[in-house]
Scaffold this motif. Sequence first.
Motif, short mmCIF file in Angstrom:
data_model
loop_
_atom_site.label_atom_id
_atom_site.label_comp_id
_atom_site.label_asym_id
_atom_site.label_seq_id
_atom_site.Cartn_x
_atom_site.Cartn_y
_atom_site.Cartn_z
N THR A 91 1.00 -1.65 -0.13
CA THR A 91 0.46 0.00 0.19
C THR A 91 0.83 1.33 -0.07
O THR A 91 1.86 1.34 0.26
CB THR A 91 -0.98 -0.64 1.14
N SER A 92 0.08 2.06 -0.42
CA SER A 92 1.15 3.35 -0.01
C SER A 92 0.40 4.88 -0.01
O SER A 92 -1.24 4.53 -0.08
CB SER A 92 2.29 3.95 -1.75
N PRO A 93 0.76 5.95 0.02
CA PRO A 93 -0.46 7.04 0.78
C PRO A 93 -1.75 7.09 -0.30
O PRO A 93 -1.47 7.01 -1.70
CB PRO A 93 0.56 7.99 0.52
N GLY A 94 -2.71 7.05 -0.10
CA GLY A 94 -3.61 6.97 -0.84
C GLY A 94 -5.22 7.72 -0.02
O GLY A 94 -6.12 7.72 0.03
N PRO A 95 -4.96 5.87 0.03
CA PRO A 95 -3.84 4.60 0.27
C PRO A 95 -4.54 3.67 -0.84
O PRO A 95 -5.90 4.22 -1.59
CB PRO A 95 -4.77 3.97 1.31
N ILE A 96 -3.80 3.49 -1.92
CA ILE A 96 -3.18 3.14 -3.14
C ILE A 96 -2.49 1.47 -3.26
O ILE A 96 -1.83 1.72 -2.49
CB ILE A 96 -2.69 3.56 -4.55
N PHE A 97 -3.35 0.44 -3.50
CA PHE A 97 -2.89 -0.66 -3.26
C PHE A 97 -2.40 -1.46 -4.57
O PHE A 97 -2.99 -1.42 -5.35
CB PHE A 97 -4.21 -1.82 -2.80
N GLU A 98 -0.99 -1.21 -4.36
CA GLU A 98 0.17 -2.33 -5.82
C GLU A 98 0.07 -3.57 -5.03
O GLU A 98 0.53 -4.36 -4.45
CB GLU A 98 1.01 -1.68 -5.40
N PRO A 99 0.36 -4.44 -6.68
CA PRO A 99 0.59 -5.80 -5.78
C PRO A 99 2.15 -5.74 -7.00
O PRO A 99 2.37 -5.56 -7.89
CB PRO A 99 -0.51 -6.61 -7.26
N GLU A 100 3.03 -6.47 -6.36
CA GLU A 100 4.54 -7.02 -7.08
C GLU A 100 4.43 -8.18 -8.22
O GLU A 100 3.98 -9.49 -7.33
CB GLU A 100 5.74 -6.66 -5.91
N SER A 101 4.91 -8.08 -9.30
CA SER A 101 5.05 -9.22 -10.01
C SER A 101 6.08 -10.41 -9.58
O SER A 101 6.60 -9.64 -9.19
CB SER A 101 5.31 -8.99 -11.59
N LYS A 102 6.29 -11.80 -9.43
CA LYS A 102 6.99 -12.33 -9.25
C LYS A 102 8.44 -12.42 -10.17
O LYS A 102 9.31 -13.11 -9.43
CB LYS A 102 6.54 -13.97 -9.04
#
Length: 407
Positions: A91-102
């Motif tokens: 998560t980052s400010p906002g909040p905004i949720f982000e996935p990370e690829s493998k």
Amino acid sequence: MRHFDSLENCDPSHRQANLFSRLPDVLRHAMQAPTYAEHLKGINPPAIVSPATLAQLPVLRKSDLPALQKAKPPFGGFVAAHPGSFGRLFTSPGPIFEPESKQADPWHGARALHAAGFQPGEIVLNTFSYHLVPGGLIFDGAARALGCAVIPAGPGNTDQQLELIETYRPAAYTGTPDFLKILLDAAGKAQRDVSSIKRALVSGAAFPPSLQADIKARGIDAYQAYATADLGVIAYESSARDGLIVNEDLILEIVAPGTGDPVAAGDVGEIVVTSLDPHHPWIRLALGDLTAALPGPSGCGRTNMRIKGWMGRADQATKVKGMFVRPEQIAEIGKRHPELGRLRLVVSRAGESDAMVLKAEAKDDAVLQEAVSITLRTVTKLGGTVELAPLGSLPNDGKVIADERGG
């Protein structure tokens, strides 16, 4: 090795052809996600094969993501894959949720470190945060993909970091420029040896010329990167020191704030990015940051598009007499009067009331001035005066609304 790989100095026409040959498949994958399917409804992916056809697609504003993700958690319906199929979730400010690829170096930062002079086998002190946000792991993964060892320091704990530096003798630093100065100042006061650090890649905060000079005077060659939690490293500086080079596998556009319309070459506008990651594509994501393109290739031989770097925010909406006025409304006035050049709405105080003046580049024409005044009221639902200015006289700084009311 002068360049990270052969992509960096390929013919620009080959790069564009490659990117746009891959784009239709990325669009098809994106449209498997429900919100993208609605957002891009009616789009024919095989027809999107050039900058002009891409510019016809709607922009997606990063500022809208918190509300969209709250309505459809976790990713707002923009990701077809299940969250469990990704490697990490942030998560980052906002909040905004982000996935990370493998895959290795999922945020595509290794070439930025390489351009900054980082070498395989070196030790990197990484002071970006590892806590919930992707910053720390963006640069951690990039350094390890380049063949470096990483000290996962994160920010803070200055005394402990000075001990780590003296013990491990890292050659390079990644983090904000501000924290680098804090470390160097603390080392000076405590008479600790941090002389092993010879180069740095900084991001996440302004790096003004005065701070650049201060860091350089201490024997550290520091470079800048423009990165976001959504996309990873978007652009980076090289030894040529002539702007930031756009990362490979991204399509970067510069558009008039509040619109999706590309600006003229060299004009300041909002950064819009399309990424070609099939696991989590972004299609015309408007980041809210301003920049301008620089002409020609970099002096270091890298041929991708160059930008001036961060030049302010495009999200210039402001309240006037209790009502929001937005950049897209000013853009609409320009569309209704194509004979106008640049526009700038100046908001100030007249006594105890808000006042608006729309400055518009155009030939002196009383009839046009009156027509634009009517359009200003129609579009904004607020009254204001119009001042016509000579063509080319308004600053090329991307500012569409200037709020001069102070505190």
